[in-house]
Design a protein around this motif. Structure first.
Motif, PDB file in Angstrom:
ATOM      1  N   ARG A 167       4.129 -22.256 -37.554  1.00 12.24           N
ATOM      2  CA  ARG A 167       4.156 -23.245 -38.632  1.00 12.24           C
ATOM      3  C   ARG A 167       3.560 -24.524 -38.067  1.00 12.24           C
ATOM      4  NH1 ARG A 167       5.135 -22.446 -43.867  1.00 12.24           N
ATOM      5  NH2 ARG A 167       6.654 -24.136 -44.064  1.00 12.24           N
TER       6      ARG A 167
ATOM      7  N   ASP B 269       9.975 -21.324 -44.410  1.00 15.66           N
ATOM      8  CA  ASP B 269      10.148 -22.741 -44.137  1.00 15.66           C
ATOM      9  C   ASP B 269      11.546 -23.073 -43.615  1.00 15.66           C
ATOM     10  OD1 ASP B 269      11.576 -22.223 -46.412  1.00 15.66           O
ATOM     11  OD2 ASP B 269      10.850 -23.979 -47.528  1.00 15.66           O
TER      12      ASP B 269
ATOM     13  N   ARG C 180       2.784 -25.927 -42.482  1.00 12.87           N
ATOM     14  CA  ARG C 180       2.001 -24.870 -43.115  1.00 12.87           C
ATOM     15  C   ARG C 180       1.979 -23.661 -42.192  1.00 12.87           C
ATOM     16  NH1 ARG C 180      -3.502 -28.113 -44.969  1.00 12.87           N
ATOM     17  NH2 ARG C 180      -2.537 -29.471 -46.547  1.00 12.87           N
ATOM     18  N   THR C 181       1.987 -22.476 -42.796  1.00 11.02           N
ATOM     19  CA  THR C 181       1.887 -21.249 -42.010  1.00 11.02           C
ATOM     20  C   THR C 181       0.441 -21.035 -41.594  1.00 11.02           C
ATOM     21  OG1 THR C 181       3.754 -20.234 -43.150  1.00 11.02           O
ATOM     22  CG2 THR C 181       2.213 -18.755 -42.038  1.00 11.02           C
ATOM     23  N   GLU C 182       0.239 -20.961 -40.307  1.00 13.49           N
ATOM     24  CA  GLU C 182      -1.101 -20.687 -39.759  1.00 13.49           C
ATOM     25  C   GLU C 182      -0.944 -19.628 -38.685  1.00 13.49           C
ATOM     26  OE1 GLU C 182      -3.150 -24.202 -38.524  1.00 13.49           O
ATOM     27  OE2 GLU C 182      -2.913 -25.223 -40.460  1.00 13.49           O
TER      28      GLU C 182
ATOM     29  N   SER D   7       5.154 -32.272 -43.259  1.00 15.47           N
ATOM     30  CA  SER D   7       5.172 -30.961 -43.908  1.00 15.47           C
ATOM     31  C   SER D   7       4.661 -29.924 -42.917  1.00 15.47           C
ATOM     32  CB  SER D   7       4.307 -30.959 -45.172  1.00 15.47           C
ATOM     33  OG  SER D   7       2.941 -31.190 -44.847  1.00 15.47           O
TER      34      SER D   7
END
Length: 754
Positions: free
Chosen positions: A195, A87, A189-191, A187
């Protein structure tokens, strides 16, 4: 994913391109994802970015089977970067996502910065757009109350409109959820190998509902999620603008247009859009009144604010289903209100006064003030009637210093009824001369209500309204023409300035001036038309020229643009602006003043007269008949034309060119007795029967130095032949025509100059 061995040296994010880049990359943990990530990349692409708090040195991507894949510094290592996890580049991902999203919304000038609030770059993400007047601030680090108050006061002092939104770990600004009922959170998210950025709506119960940024839209207040409007989230590939791929649409540059004084249009005939009438001014141009189409979900523009169109915008035609007339409107995805009431980039825009701050003159004016406004409107419409024109409502009220947003449609009806009261027999309805900007020809909107207020029936059919409108407009024109001039406007030459005979003589002379592509002094114009210059006052001169030109139209030449004062070399006459405004001219998108419009109107007069001459089978002579000249010379013009023609035929047979000394001698007159415009008229009569393919005897006439006569281009143009204003090209045309004449009259070998 296998159980990885922890590696305290790992750096999971980097930037690409250069050390100071804001383009982040995230290295996937898994070796299979690593292989996909490295496709098309080399080991030298990655840096420990300075915007990540790093050293700026190159990083190497490490692939492992039983440990997490990660970036590693190349020795020697001297880096003090503290945030290295997955992050650690979220502030860059959020900044890039907002930048792409705003550009899809049509905002081309978007800048992103990542201020250091004490723990390194990225304590906040500040995205500026809207010509630098709007800011989305994503607070990534926590702030004390004092810091928050200081920062907020700074933005307020800079006249910046700020939307505060928050990162995943920042905490919420003091009392914001309680005061606003919600807060916006970002926010990531790892995909896969990136991110993904999400936007959440946090409610007072601390619940957060997440959507992608593409499912949100931008309003005057900032980012709005579907959960705030109870809308079904839009698919990410839905375009919030009008589909212009299958229609005519001219793209407009964002940030170049501003508007104000907007009111909902009376006719809403655009699908999935809401139409507004507004004052619009392009950068570097003048203001005009036209329509704007905005998305249905957008906040209605305030008529009391100055708004800038910074989103994607197009100029689109709109065809009226009833009349078939085409008008234009601006379709845009959004706008940005400015904090100030004026802006030097758009000096003509004046927002409508806010309620309670400056009362609308139409709604709350005192009876005496209202009566004064009605009297002014009545007088102005009388002037429009004298010029046989019409006037836009928006232009009419601006003469008194008002903006269109100052009046509702009901106000307009009330004022126009007051202008035409009381209704009496034979009295014209002056409001029949009023229309709205961009309205197709016909009665002004709600003209049926005006008629009802004057005593006509309230249930008139549309065709009855149009018939009454046409009759009343004609009555207004006819009645004003019959009015005698006042004592201070003595009739020139035995005719009033509105006299049809004098107007016709002025118009004919100015058409001849236009044909010659020249200008004429006012004193010369008065003299040659037989008027008495001493009897025409400045106001009468304006009325006379207005009567010559009639109402303003792009299909009709403004002949008064060809008049100048004695001693004036070029440029518009001092009275041209008044004449143009009386004709009903309004500033356009490129012509901001009468002075700026003058060259265009002059050239348009030249072109329209030339076009009319070429289209006419029996065009009028390019110069006046000048009976006084022939009477003074004691010879008929017809006789001179025949003598000149015989002399030119003789010269053609001998293969020589001639001067006017030879031609005048053959006609029995002195050369100095014939001015250039008379000579041009004679030569035109000589060649009038040649048609489009015949030879031109006038090409044999030369001035001293064997040069074309100065009016040879006028002769060619009048006869519908190719011509040029360039001397070299004109000389070439003359030589070609001379060769054709000599070939047609070949019979002598004598090539001497006469």
């Amino acid at each position: 994913m296998p159980p990885y061995e922890e590696d305290t040296r790992k750096v999971q994010t980097a930037v690409i391109g250069r050390p100071g880049s804001d383009w982040p990359v995230f290295l996937p943990f898994d070796h299979d994802d690593y292989d996909r990530f490295m496709q098309g990349r080399s080991r030298d692409d990655f840096y420990c970015g300075t915007l990540l708090g790093g050293c700026g040195k190159k990083l190497t991507a490490k692939r492992y089977l039983h440990k997490k894949c990660h970036f590693a510094h190349r020795p020697p290592v001297h880096c003090r970067r503290t945030q290295t996890g997955e992050d650690s580049a979220d502030h860059l991902y959020i900044g890039q996502a907002l930048q792409r999203w705003l550009r899809r919304q049509g905002h081309q000038k978007v800048t992103v910065s990542y201020p250091d609030l004490g723990s390194g770059p990225g304590g906040a993400v500040e995205v500026r757009f809207g010509s630098g007047t709007r800011l989305i601030r994503v607070q990534m680090d926590r702030m004390s109350l004092k810091q928050w108050e200081t920062t907020r006061a700074q933005f307020t002092g800079d006249n910046m409109r700020v939307q505060w939104v928050y990162g995943p770990n920042s905490g919420i600004a003091h009392n914001e959820v309680k005061a606003q009922g919600h807060a916006i959170r970002f926010s990531c998210r790892t995909e896969g190998d990136t991110r993904k950025v999400y936007v959440g709506t946090q409610h007072p119960d601390q619940s957060v509902k997440l959507v992608t940024l593409d499912e949100c839209h931008l309003t005057d207040e900032g980012i709005v999620t579907p959960h705030l409007t109870n809308e079904r989230p839009m698919a990410t590939d839905v375009d919030t603008g009008m589909d212009t791929t299958n229609q005519l649409a001219f793209p407009l540059v964002p940030g170049q247009l501003a508007f104000t004084a907007s009111v909902p249009a009376e006719e809403q005939n655009v699908t999935a859009r809401r139409l507004y009438e507004a004052d619009i001014q392009p950068l570097g141009s003048v203001m005009t009144r036209m329509r704007i189409a905005l998305p249905l979900h957008s906040v209605p523009p305030s008529p009391h604010r100055l708004n800038v169109i910074e989103s994607t915008a197009h100029l689109i035609p709109l065809t009226d289903s009833g009349t078939g007339q085409r008008t234009w409107f601006i379709e845009t995805a959004g706008f940005s209100p400015l904090p100030a009431q004026s802006d030097p980039r758009w000096p003509d825009l004046r927002p409508a006064p806010e309620p309670g701050r400056l009362p609308s003159p139409a709604k709350s004016a005192a009876p005496a003030e209202d009566e004064a406004l009605v009297g002014f409107l009545r007088g102005k419409l009388m002037q429009i009637a004298r010029s046989r024109g019409v006037i836009n409502w928006e232009t009419l009220i601006r003469y008194k210093g008002y903006a269109p947003g100052d009046f509702t449609p009901q106000d307009r009806v009330r004022l126009l009824v007051a202008v035409d009261r009381p209704r009496t027999s034979g009295k014209p309805v002056l409001s029949s001369l009023v229309k709205l900007a961009n309205q197709a020809p016909g009665p002004v909107s709600r003209f049926d209500e005006v008629l009802a207020g004057l005593g006509w029936g309230a249930d008139l059919l549309p065709e009855e309204v149009r018939s009454i409108w046409a009759h009343q407009r004609k009555t207004a024109y006819d009645l004003v023409r019959q009015e005698a001039p006042s004592g201070n406007t003595a009739p020139p030459g035995g005719a009033t300035p509105d006299g049809s005979d004098l107007i016709s003589r002025f118009r004919a002379e100015l058409e001849r001036v236009a044909f010659r592509r020249s200008l004429i002094n006012w004193s010369t114009l008065v003299k040659v038309t037989g008027a008495r210059s001493g009897g025409i006052t400045p106001s009468a001169r304006v009325r006379l020229l207005v009567a010559v030109d009639g109402s303003y139209s792009h299909a009709r030449p403004v002949l008064s643009s060809l008049v100048k004062l004695d001693g004036q070399e070029t440029g518009p006459a001092p009275f041209f602006g008044q004449v143009l405004r009386e004709l009903g001219w309004t500033p356009g998108s490129t012509l901001r003043s009468p002075d700026a419009a003058w060259p265009t109107e002059r050239d348009r007069a030249y072109a329209l007269v030339a076009k009319a001459v070429s289209a006419s089978k029996n065009p009028p002579p390019p110069v006046r008949a000048d009976h006084a000249l022939w009477a003074r010379l004691g010879i008929k013009r017809k006789t001179v034309v025949k003598a000149v023609r015989r002399a030119l035929v003789s010269a053609a047979q001998r293969g020589v060119r001639v001067s006017w000394q030879t031609l005048a001698s053959a006609a029995g007159v002195k050369p100095e007795a014939l001015p250039d415009r008379t000579r041009a008229s004679i030569l035109i009569d000589v060649d009038r029967g040649a048609g489009q393919d015949g030879v031109l005897l006038s090409s044999l006439v030369v001035s001293p130095g064997n040069l074309p006569v100065p009016y040879f281009a006028d002769i060619l143009k009048y006869l519908g032949r190719p011509y040029s204003s360039y001397a070299l090209e004109l000389s070439r045309i003359r030589k070609v025509e001379q060769a054709r004449v000599f070939a047609a009259y070949e019979g002598s070998v004598n090539r001497e100059e006469a």
